[in-house]
Write a protein that holds these residues in place. Structure first.
Motif, PDB file in Angstrom:
ATOM      1  N   VAL A 233       0.728  -1.090   0.156  1.00 34.99           N
ATOM      2  CA  VAL A 233      -0.355   0.606  -0.101  1.00 34.99           C
ATOM      3  C   VAL A 233       1.149   0.969   0.177  1.00 34.99           C
ATOM      4  CG1 VAL A 233      -1.766   1.095   1.414  1.00 34.99           C
ATOM      5  CG2 VAL A 233      -1.813  -1.479   1.216  1.00 34.99           C
TER       6      VAL A 233
ATOM      7  N   THR B 107       2.198   5.709   0.265  1.00 36.27           N
ATOM      8  CA  THR B 107       2.134   6.791   0.354  1.00 36.27           C
ATOM      9  C   THR B 107       1.177   7.327  -0.482  1.00 36.27           C
ATOM     10  OG1 THR B 107       2.777   8.577   1.896  1.00 36.27           O
ATOM     11  CG2 THR B 107       4.089   7.795   1.054  1.00 36.27           C
ATOM     12  N   ALA B 108       0.950   8.901  -0.221  1.00 40.57           N
ATOM     13  CA  ALA B 108       0.070   9.509  -1.439  1.00 40.57           C
ATOM     14  C   ALA B 108       1.209  10.801  -1.050  1.00 40.57           C
ATOM     15  CB  ALA B 108      -1.636  10.411  -1.275  1.00 40.57           C
TER      16      ALA B 108
ATOM     17  N   ALA C 211       3.026   3.790   5.643  1.00 40.27           N
ATOM     18  CA  ALA C 211       2.134   2.918   5.155  1.00 40.27           C
ATOM     19  C   ALA C 211       3.067   2.165   4.457  1.00 40.27           C
ATOM     20  CB  ALA C 211       1.992   3.632   3.713  1.00 40.27           C
TER      21      ALA C 211
ATOM     22  N   LEU D 133     -10.283   2.051   0.970  1.00 36.64           N
ATOM     23  CA  LEU D 133      -8.353   2.279   0.713  1.00 36.64           C
ATOM     24  C   LEU D 133      -8.385   1.858  -0.792  1.00 36.64           C
ATOM     25  CD1 LEU D 133      -5.711   2.124   1.967  1.00 36.64           C
ATOM     26  CD2 LEU D 133      -6.136  -0.423   1.803  1.00 36.64           C
ATOM     27  N   TRP D 134      -9.473   0.818  -1.530  1.00 35.71           N
ATOM     28  CA  TRP D 134      -9.055   0.916  -2.874  1.00 35.71           C
ATOM     29  C   TRP D 134      -9.306   2.250  -3.636  1.00 35.71           C
ATOM     30  CZ3 TRP D 134     -12.429   1.195  -7.223  1.00 35.71           C
ATOM     31  CH2 TRP D 134     -11.667   1.062  -8.657  1.00 35.71           C
TER      32      TRP D 134
ATOM     33  N   CYS E  59      -9.623   5.716  -2.581  1.00 33.57           N
ATOM     34  CA  CYS E  59      -7.943   6.355  -1.890  1.00 33.57           C
ATOM     35  C   CYS E  59      -7.006   6.151  -3.144  1.00 33.57           C
ATOM     36  CB  CYS E  59      -8.227   6.526  -0.431  1.00 33.57           C
ATOM     37  SG  CYS E  59      -9.475   6.808   0.235  1.00 33.57           S
ATOM     38  N   THR E  60      -6.365   4.870  -3.135  1.00 34.74           N
ATOM     39  CA  THR E  60      -5.155   4.715  -3.721  1.00 34.74           C
ATOM     40  C   THR E  60      -5.135   4.882  -4.874  1.00 34.74           C
ATOM     41  OG1 THR E  60      -5.737   2.399  -4.015  1.00 34.74           O
ATOM     42  CG2 THR E  60      -4.989   2.716  -1.899  1.00 34.74           C
ATOM     43  N   LYS E  61      -6.911   4.271  -5.637  1.00 40.24           N
ATOM     44  CA  LYS E  61      -6.454   5.408  -6.722  1.00 40.24           C
ATOM     45  C   LYS E  61      -7.186   6.545  -7.061  1.00 40.24           C
ATOM     46  CE  LYS E  61      -6.897   0.940  -8.862  1.00 40.24           C
ATOM     47  NZ  LYS E  61      -5.905   0.384 -10.160  1.00 40.24           N
TER      48      LYS E  61
ATOM     49  N   GLY F 246      -2.138   6.980  -2.611  1.00 39.85           N
ATOM     50  CA  GLY F 246      -1.557   6.045  -1.745  1.00 39.85           C
ATOM     51  C   GLY F 246      -2.688   6.437  -0.588  1.00 39.85           C
ATOM     52  N   ILE F 247      -2.383   6.089   0.534  1.00 37.33           N
ATOM     53  CA  ILE F 247      -3.195   6.833   1.323  1.00 37.33           C
ATOM     54  C   ILE F 247      -1.700   7.967   2.358  1.00 37.33           C
ATOM     55  CG2 ILE F 247      -3.539   4.102   1.975  1.00 37.33           C
ATOM     56  CD1 ILE F 247      -1.128   3.863   4.983  1.00 37.33           C
TER      57      ILE F 247
END
Length: 238
Positions: A148, A150-151, A161, A206-207, A209-211, A215-216
Motif C-alpha cells: 500500500v 503513500t500519497a 504506509a 482504501l482501494w 483512495c489509492t486509485k 496512496g494513503i
C-alpha cells in the motif's frame, strides 16, 4: 507510538520512529484502543442502567470515544471526503485534504457516518459497542500493509504506509474474526460477519483512495477506521 497516536492517554514519546516501530504500532492499534472501547461500553452500560434515551446514550458513547482519540479519525473522514469530492486532479485533492477546514462534502459525510453509528449503537449492548470500536482499529494494519503506497512523501501516511507485513495484517483480521465468535447474545457467525463486512468496506475505501490519491495519508487511515466502525456497529446491532 500506538497509544500516543490513537488516544489521549499520556505516554512517553517513542525514542525512535522507524518502519519497524510504525508497523508495530499499527499492529497494536486494537490493543492501544482498548481504553476507548472500555469507555464506550461503560457509557452504554451506564445509560441503559439509568434508563436514558437510547439515542442520547449512543451519542454520549461516541462522543466519549471521539474525545479520547482527539477526534483524529473523524477529522480524517471529513478531509478524505473533501479530497475525493474536490477534483480528479490528484495534487488538488491532496491540497484540499491538507487544509484545516472542512467543506460541504466533508461535513455531509461526517454527519451521515455519525448518524449511522449512532443509529446502530442505539441497538447495541456494552460488549458490542466496545467490539465495534476495536474492529475499526483492526483495519489499520490492512491499510498499512506491504504494497500500500503513500500519497505524500511526508506525514503520518508516509511513516506507516507499507510498514506492516501482509501475513501479520491477515493474522490481525483472522484473530478479530475468531474472537468475535465469542461475543455474547449473538449467533456465533454474527461477529465474524461483522469483521468481514468492516474489512470489505474499509478495503473498498482504501482501494478508491489509492486509485485517486496515489496512496494513503493519515486522513485516509482515519476515514477507514470510521467507516469500519460504522459497518461493524450496524452488523452487530440487534
Amino acid at each position: 507510538m500506538a497509544v500516543g497516536t490513537l488516544t489521549t492517554v499520556p505516554v512517553p514519546a517513542p525514542r525512535v520512529i522507524d518502519r519497524r516501530v510504525a508497523g508495530g504500532a499499527m499492529l497494536l492499534a486494537p490493543l492501544a484502543a482498548l481504553p476507548l472501547a472500555v469507555v464506550a461500553g461503560l457509557v452504554v452500560a451506564a445509560g441503559q442502567a439509568a434508563h436514558l434515551p437510547a439515542l442520547a446514550t449512543a451519542a454520549l458513547a461516541l462522543g466519549a470515544v471521539a474525545l479520547g482519540s482527539r477526534g483524529l479519525h473523524l477529522d480524517g473522514l471529513a478531509d478524505t471526503a473533501d479530497g475525493l469530492g474536490a477534483s480528479y486532479d490528484r495534487a488538488k485533492a491532496l491540497d484540499v485534504m491538507r487544509r484545516g477546514d472542512s467543506g460541504p462534502t466533508g461535513v455531509a459525510t461526517l454527519v451521515l457516518v455519525l448518524l449511522v453509528q449512532v443509529g446502530a449503537l442505539t441497538a447495541a449492548n456494552p460488549v458490542t459497542a466496545a467490539a465495534g470500536v476495536l474492529v475499526g482499529r483492526c483495519t489499520l494494519s490492512m491499510a498499512c500493509a506491504r504494497g500500500v503506497p503513500t500519497a505524500r512523501p511526508d506525514g503520518l501516511g508516509a511513516t506507516v504506509a507499507g510498514s506492516v507485513p501482509r501475513v501479520a495484517a491477515i493474522a490481525v483480521g483472522l484473530a478479530a474474526a475468531g474472537l468475535a465468535v465469542l461475543l455474547p447474545g449473538l449467533p456465533w457467525w454474527r461477529g465474524p460477519l461483522a469483521v468481514l463486512l468492516s474489512y470489505a468496506v474499509a478495503g473498498a475505501l482504501l482501494w478508491r483512495c489509492t486509485k485517486r490519491l496515489g496512496g494513503i495519508t493519515g486522513d485516509v487511515l482515519g476515514a477507514t477506521v470510521e467507516t469500519a466502525v460504522a459497518t461493524a456497529l450496524v452488523a452487530l446491532s440487534t
